[in-house]
Structures are given as C-alpha cells and as structure tokens.
Motif scaffolding. Structure first.
Motif, mmCIF file in Angstrom:
data_model
loop_
_atom_site.group_PDB
_atom_site.id
_atom_site.type_symbol
_atom_site.label_atom_id
_atom_site.label_comp_id
_atom_site.label_asym_id
_atom_site.label_seq_id
_atom_site.Cartn_x
_atom_site.Cartn_y
_atom_site.Cartn_z
ATOM 1 N N CYS A 483 107.912 21.421 -54.901
ATOM 2 C CA CYS A 483 106.770 21.797 -54.915
ATOM 3 C C CYS A 483 105.553 21.709 -55.703
ATOM 4 O O CYS A 483 104.189 21.534 -56.084
ATOM 5 N N GLU A 484 106.241 21.783 -57.296
ATOM 6 C CA GLU A 484 105.567 21.279 -58.395
ATOM 7 C C GLU A 484 104.449 19.935 -58.081
ATOM 8 O O GLU A 484 103.417 19.926 -58.719
ATOM 9 N N LYS A 485 105.133 19.354 -58.019
ATOM 10 C CA LYS A 485 104.959 17.807 -57.423
ATOM 11 C C LYS A 485 103.559 17.695 -56.217
ATOM 12 O O LYS A 485 101.914 17.465 -56.492
ATOM 13 N N GLU A 486 103.889 18.497 -55.562
ATOM 14 C CA GLU A 486 102.681 18.886 -54.252
ATOM 15 C C GLU A 486 101.631 19.384 -54.739
ATOM 16 O O GLU A 486 100.213 19.603 -54.009
ATOM 17 N N ARG A 487 101.906 21.011 -55.723
ATOM 18 C CA ARG A 487 100.804 21.590 -56.155
ATOM 19 C C ARG A 487 99.909 20.539 -56.647
ATOM 20 O O ARG A 487 98.820 20.441 -57.011
ATOM 21 N N LYS A 488 100.008 19.823 -57.994
ATOM 22 C CA LYS A 488 99.324 19.092 -59.008
ATOM 23 C C LYS A 488 97.989 18.328 -57.643
ATOM 24 O O LYS A 488 97.434 17.538 -58.297
ATOM 25 N N SER A 489 99.651 17.737 -56.500
ATOM 26 C CA SER A 489 98.695 16.667 -55.726
ATOM 27 C C SER A 489 97.631 16.961 -54.789
ATOM 28 O O SER A 489 96.491 17.405 -55.111
ATOM 29 N N PHE A 490 97.553 18.387 -53.965
ATOM 30 C CA PHE A 490 96.875 19.105 -54.081
ATOM 31 C C PHE A 490 95.530 19.466 -54.898
ATOM 32 O O PHE A 490 94.226 19.682 -54.293
ATOM 33 N N GLU A 491 95.963 20.184 -55.889
ATOM 34 C CA GLU A 491 94.493 20.275 -57.324
ATOM 35 C C GLU A 491 93.760 18.917 -57.575
ATOM 36 O O GLU A 491 92.544 19.116 -57.641
ATOM 37 N N GLU A 492 94.347 18.072 -57.548
ATOM 38 C CA GLU A 492 93.862 17.067 -58.048
ATOM 39 C C GLU A 492 93.286 17.000 -56.456
ATOM 40 O O GLU A 492 91.903 15.578 -56.617
ATOM 41 N N ASP A 493 93.286 16.701 -55.547
ATOM 42 C CA ASP A 493 92.549 16.459 -54.728
ATOM 43 C C ASP A 493 91.100 17.328 -54.402
ATOM 44 O O ASP A 493 89.908 17.005 -53.429
#
Length: 808
Positions: A483-493
């Motif tokens: 979840c933390e990994k996907e959250r960071k990736s989503f915010e970067e996108d």
C-alpha cells in the motif's frame, strides 16, 4: 373345477427355497419391520395410469343376460365357500349376497355398455371384495403348519405328494413369462371342446388346438374382460405383470402346498390378479415404489422392502474376457435383480453384502429392508418398461437388513431410516440410516489445514489461534508495504499530471468580476482558479453558489483519486497473491466425540469416534457429554486409533433428535473425575482416558527414531504432594499442542483426555489432550485449589528434592 377355491388375500410372492434365518449378527440385530395382520406382499403402492379410459368402439364382449346371471351364480358359490367360517356364517352370507348383487349390476352394466360401444370402469372381484370388508382377508401366517414361524422347506417328492405339479416346480423368474397352462388340468373335457371359457372377471379364454394357453392367449382373454380398455395398456405391460404373477402364484403353491397346491397358479386366478392390478394401476392411478422411483416422483432413499428375484454370477465366477462398456455395466457390475412385485430393477451390492451373497445368506426370494439407496444410470424420468439399460440401485450393508418373509413389499408406512444397533455397524458397510448414541466424551475442536501441495495437517484449537494470528500479521505487514509503495507511486503520477497540465495550459490571466460571475460550472471555476494570477482575489469574487460548486468539484476529484488509488492497491495485492504474499490458509474445524451404545448389565458396550466437520453452534449445543441422541444419515469408516475400531462421520444430510434412555442405559455415561497420581497404574479408567492435576517438575525434549524417521518427543514429569510422580509423553512436542509456554517447571497444571498406557506405566498426550493452568471445568478448578493447599510452601526446595529422585 374351473374355479379352484382360493383365499381373497393377495398373498406375498415367495421363492420355493426361502432363505433360512441363520444366526447372523448382520441380519438379525435389527429388524424394525412392523408385521401387520395383512401380509400381502405385492399390494403396496401399485402403479398408476390415467383414471378415465377412452371408450372402445370395437369391444369384442358379447355378454347376454343369461351368461351374466350364470357368471354371478358362480361368483356367489365361490365366495360362499371362501368366506365360510362357523362363528361368522350369518354376517358373511349377507356380505356375499351384497357382493353378488353388486357384481350382477356391474356385469349387466358392462354388457349394456359393450353393446353401445362404450367401456366403463368396472372393478374386479378382488378389488371389490377388498373395498367391501378387509377383515375377510386371510393372513398367510394362518396357513403355517403347527407352531412354525415361517414356511418350511419341502423336498420335491413331498411337494409332489401334496399335489404340486411339475410345471409349477420348474417356474423361475426367467421362465415365468413363457409359462404355459395345460387346459386339461384346469377345465373339463366339455369346456375344452367348446368355443371358449369364461375366466377371471368375465374374459373369454380361447385355448390353443392342443388345449394349452400361454401369455398370448391370456392377454387376449384379458382384453375381453369387462372394464378393460386395451388402448390404455400395452402388450409389454401385460407380459411384465404376467411374469411376476406366475412367479408369485407358483411360489405360493410351493411354500404352502398343504393348503394351496393346485389352487393358485391357474388361468382363472391369474386373470383375477391381473384385473386387480389393472384396477389399481390404470383406473385409480396408484403406482408402486419402483415406478415412482423410475419416474423421479419419489426418492430411493426412503425405507422400502424389495425382493431378490435374480442373483447374477459372482465376480470371481464371471468371464475374464474383454467386454464392451454396456456389457461391463450390466454384466460385471450388477449383483442382483430386485422387485417390488410390479416392476424390477438391478441392484449393486457393496463388498459386505456380496460376502453374504456368497455365503447364501441372501438368496432368490429373500426380502431386503433397504434405506438410503441411490439410483444410478437414470438422469431423466422414464416408465420402468421404457427405461434404458444400466439403471440400478446402489446399496450398502449398514443400510440393508433382511425382512420377514411376510412383510409387504414397497415403501413402508414409516419412511424414516430404520434404527440399527451400534454393535452391528460395520466399518466398511457404508452409510448408516439411524442409530442411538450416548455422548460419553466431547473433545476440543481440531482444525485441519490443507496445504497448497495437497498435504493435510491437524492443529489444536490453541495452536490454530497462534498460527492464524501469525499468518494474519505476516500478510498485513506485506500488504502495508504494498500500500505504501502504491501510494507513493500514485502521488508521483499525480504530480507529473499537474506539471504536464500546467505546461499545456494558457498563460495566467486576470479575469474581470463580470467574467467570474459568468462561470457556472465547477470544472470551469477550478480551471480559472488554477490559471488566475491572483487566486486569493479570485476566490473572494466568487459567490456562495460558485464556492459550493467549486468545493463539490474538488470533493469529486479527490474521491475519484481515492478510488483510483484503491483500485491500484487491490490490483497490486492480487498480483502479490501469486508469490509475494503467503497463500490464504484453508482450514476446516472438526468436532470429535466418543459415543457409546450397548447394555451395561451384560457388559456389551461398543464405543466409536463421532466426527462432525464444520459444526454449527446448534450442533455444538447438542453434542454435550451425557446427552442421548438419535442420529440419522451417518458414514461409517475404520477408526484412526487402535482402541476405537469404528468412526462415524456426519454428512450433509445428518440430523439429530434428542431421546430419553431408560435407567439401565444411563449407566453407559461415566462422568469425568480427577484421578490420583498414586493409584493411576492400579485403576481401570473409563474409556481408557484419564484427567489429572499435578506440579510440573521437569520437561525433557529428545529426538526418537521412528518408522517415519526421527521424531520429537517431549516428556513432562508431574508430581503431587506425596511425591508420587508420572511421565507424560507428547509426540511432536508441546509446541504441536500450542502449550509450550504453559507447561513450565514449578507450575500447577491440569491435563485432560490423556491415554493411559498400562504396559508402559506412562501417559500419552494425543491431539485430544488439553493442558491448562486455569481450566473452565469446575472439577478441575477444585482439584487445582486442593493441590496448591497441600503442596509445601517452599516449592523450589520441594522441586529440587523431586529432581534428585528423578536423577536429573
């Protein structure tokens, strides 16, 4: 001579060599068939057709009034002879006259309808007499010689001396359909030289030139019987019932030769019986048990009685040559042919029933009491005479018993599974219909885990809680990282999208108040705000409605982003299920109990293990120690332990019924108690299990070679206040029971469900054993309090002295 005297009851079909009831625990432990005064065998549940026959335009009946009167007079004479009895002469005479008048009216009406080209429903003599007064039916038991309880066996010479014809002795199921009557044995010479003879309920029988008559001649005679419409039945229907009636009537003469020889298997009596079946099956839509099963209108699992009409070759006697698929089904698979007196079906026995078949315990003519049978090979409903080949009933020994010789065939009044004793349940005998059980011991829940590789492992309830907690924590940690990994990736996108959108946007511009007021959409307001050179002044110029639209748009955008993030996280978790995440655990709870049944006064007690997979809360409330239950639909198998050879498992159809036991049976349940350590090896324990409390002195772990390889063995030494000590062996260690943190030196514990090994002088803790420092049971709590009071205050010194005794 043409109308031999016969009884009005429709007697049971019986083979010439009835099965002798040998002493056999499988077949004599339980026979719950109710023995009624009317033992008619082939009358239960006759077959149905439509009740309104179509009028027949070309009826061959040409009955004149004089012929009707002569026929009625013969019926009157016959009934007067059949029903004559000294204590009831007047009553039977009046009933005979009443039946005579009714018969005259029916025959005259039939003659009138025949002349008009119509066929009306005309009950036969047998059906009318049964409806008039069933008390006149003669039980077959009254024909037994002397004080015998079943028909005796006679030699061929004895049967011939009684007058049984050789043709009757030669009748079998296979030859019954081709049976031919010799007219000279039933009719006078004058009748044989005439143009035909009246038989049955008014049909005209025309004999062959040689004076004989077979199925074809009797079929044509039956079609001329008043009330019979040939268009409602087929030739196959007649020949099927012809076969079973010939077999039944011949068996009656062979079984009761002193009373019935030469009087049952005759053209006249056979057509009377045939008309009775027509009345019930065609005119009144009453179907037999097997017909209902073939037509899928009833279940073969109901309790019913069927007769063995044919026994096929045993498997060890059959040809070993290759055969086709259909021949494999019908030749090598079928064991017997079964009949309800109306139709027949193949039967497949399990190995236990095949053993009794080889021992001649089950023979042709044996009646079987069956419950829980399975219909195989018939997907769509079909009439019995049109069913495809390969249809059979599958039966097992635990749900099959021999029935008494005079039991009525077909479905029984009580269709529930019949009760059998636990002592007669065979581990390889398949399903058990019903049995009464006393719950002696209830063990803690056990959990079976199915591994991804197909292996299975059992855990105690405490160990299952630990394993489930550890598994849940491990999965959660990995999911949190995902979840933390996907959250960071989503915010970067999102940040990249904002930069890209701003780079493509027009240059920032300042809007006038009029232009701002003209903005009517939340998205337009949001875009203007992003492009504004002074966002704060822009917001101050917005009206209340515009601010609401702006806030609503922002909320929608934020909600959509959260949904997108959630979808990305779920997709990532699904992808991680294939390797990164530990697989989900497949765990099934299992409730086990020890059940007993028997007679304590005769020391005939049998125990079994009762297993219930996925027990509901209702079932847990029922399965209590000391409870008495009647349990339906169980599956029997071999026991897992040497001490218990039988295991009963609940199925999807299992249901429970509370029952009350008499005072003698209540002694089967022995309440739990704490066994003293000092007398443990000198006392016989209930069910081979003991419950104890003691002080933990020492725990030793070791590795022991076994047949499976090296295995872990923990030995726990317990003591009481008198320095009496014992050893408890735990295979696979205390950790396998989930109590390695409870059993520590210096603690007082209770242990239940220990297996007492007498020759070793020790106790073994299996997967049913429970270690506890604070048990819930009152008798264990009291025993722990008493032991703590009696132990010395200085437990350390007392424990050291015990270690010196153990030489550790």
């Amino acid at each position: 001579q043409s109308n031999p005297v016969s009884h009005q009851s429709n007697p049971v079909s019986h083979q010439s060599n009835p099965v002798s009831h040998k002493s056999n625990p499988f077949l004599h432990q339980s026979n719950p068939v109710s023995h009624q005064s009317n033992p008619v065998s082939h009358q239960s549940n006759p077959v149905s057709h439509q009740s309104n026959p179509v009028s027949h335009q070309n009826n061959p009946i040409e009955a004149t009034e004089n012929q009707v009167i002569r026929r009625s007079q013969r019926i009157q004479k016959r009934l007067a002879v059949e029903y004559s009895s000294e204590p009831r002469v007047k009553r039977q005479k009046s009933n005979t006259m009443e039946l005579h008048n009714n018969t005259m009216f029916d025959l005259r009406s039939a003659a009138a309808d025949a002349s008009a080209g119509k066929i009306r429903i005309t009950p036969g003599v047998l059906y009318s007499s049964r409806q008039t007064d069933r008390t006149k039916l003669v039980p077959l038991k009254s024909l037994l010689p002397g004080s015998q309880s079943r028909p005796p066996k006679y030699t061929v010479q004895e049967l011939r001396r009684f007058g049984v014809q050789s043709s009757v002795l030669a009748v079998t199921v296979d030859s019954a359909e081709k049976f031919t009557f010799d007219g000279s044995s039933y009719f006078s010479k004058a009748v044989l030289e005439g143009q035909g003879v009246r038989v049955g309920d008014g049909g005209t029988l025309h004999l062959r030139p040689d004076g004989s008559a077979g199925a074809a001649e009797l079929e044509r005679a039956f079609y001329t019987t008043p009330g019979v419409d040939p268009r409602l039945i087929s030739s196959e229907w007649f020949r099927n019932h012809y076969k079973w009636l010939v077999w039944k009537l011949a068996s009656l003469e062979v079984s009761f030769p002193h009373d019935l020889s030469g009087r049952m298997l005759s053209p006249h009596w056979l057509l009377l019986q045939m008309k009775y079946r027509y009345d019930r099956e065609i005119d009144r839509s009453q179907r037999s048990a097997l017909r209902k099963i073939f037509e899928h209108d009833d279940t073969p699992a109901k309790t019913m009685v069927l007769c063995v009409s044919k026994v096929f070759a045993h498997e060890d006697q059959r040809s070993k040559e290759p055969c086709g698929e259909e021949e494999e089904k019908t030749g090598r698979l079928l064991t017997v042919e079964l009949t309800d007196g109306w139709y027949s079906i193949g039967g497949v026995f399990d190995d236990v029933l095949k053993y009794y078949l080889r021992q001649n315990t089950i023979l042709v003519g044996t009646k079987l009491y069956i419950t829980g049978a399975e219909l195989v090979g018939l997907e769509n409903p079909s009439p019995p005479l049109e069913a495809p080949s390969g249809v059979y009933l599958k039966m097992n020994a635990n749900s099959t018993r021999r029935a008494r010789w005079n039991t009525k065939l077909g479905f029984q009044r009580n269709t529930k599974p019949f009760h059998i004793s636990l002592a007669t349940v065979l581990p390889d005998g398949g399903k058990v219909g019903a049995t009464a059980l006393v719950i002696a011991r209830v063990y803690p829940l056990l959990f079976m885990e199915k591994k991804p590789d197909g292996s299975k492992k059992f855990h105690t309830e405490r160990l299952e809680e630990i394993m489930e907690r550890d598994h849940r924590c491990l999965r959660q940690k990995i999911i949190d990282k995902i979840c933390e990994k996907e959250r960071k990736s989503f915010e970067e996108d999102l940040a990249k999208e904002d930069v890209e959108r701003l780079s493509h946007a027009r240059k920032r511009r300042r809007l006038t108040q009029r232009q701002i007021k003209n903005l009517e959409d939340g998205e337009e307001i949001y875009e203007a705000l992003q492009q504004s050179t002074d966002p704060q002044s822009f917001q101050e110029c917005l009206s209340t409605t515009q601010r609401i639209m702006l806030m609503s748009y922002k909320e929608n955008v934020e909600g959509k982003r959260k949904q997108d993030l959630q979808k990305r996280i779920q997709l990532a978790i699904q992808e991680a299920e294939d390797g990164q995440l530990p697989p989900k655990r497949d765990v099934v709870p299992l409730l086990r109990a020890r059940v007993v049944q028997g007679d304590p006064s005769h020391s005939s007690i049998r125990t079994a293990t009762f297993c219930i997979w996925r027990p509901t809360e209702h079932v847990k409330q029922l399965i209590r120690e000391g409870a008495s239950l009647k349990v339906y639909h169980l599956q029997a198998s071999e026991g897992r332990s040497k001490s218990v050879s039988l295991q009963l498992s609940a199925t999807k159809l299992t249901c429970y019924e509370r029952i009350d036991l008499d005072e003698t049976k209540k002694e089967l349940f022995i309440p739990r108690k704490v066994s003293p350590l000092s007398t443990l090896n000198f006392t016989q324990h209930a069910y081979g299990e003991v419950d104890i409390v003691g002080l933990v002195v020492h725990v030793v772990s070791s590795t022991v070679p076994t047949a499976r390889g090296e295995s872990l063995l923990d030995s726990v030494y317990l003591a009481d206040e008198e320095q009496s000590m014992l050893q408890i062996k735990i295979w696979d260690g205390l950790k396998a029971l989930g109590c390695d943190d409870l059993v520590r030196p210096g603690t007082v514990v209770s242990v239940t469900n220990l297996q007492h090994v007498v020759h070793q002088g020790s106790l073994q803790a299996g997967d049913t054993a429970v270690f506890s420092q604070n048990p819930k049971e009152g008798y264990l709590q009291q025993a722990i309090r008493d032991l703590r009071k009696r132990l010395p205050k200085n437990l350390k010194e007392y424990q050291d002295s015990l270690m010196d005794i153990l030489n550790f």
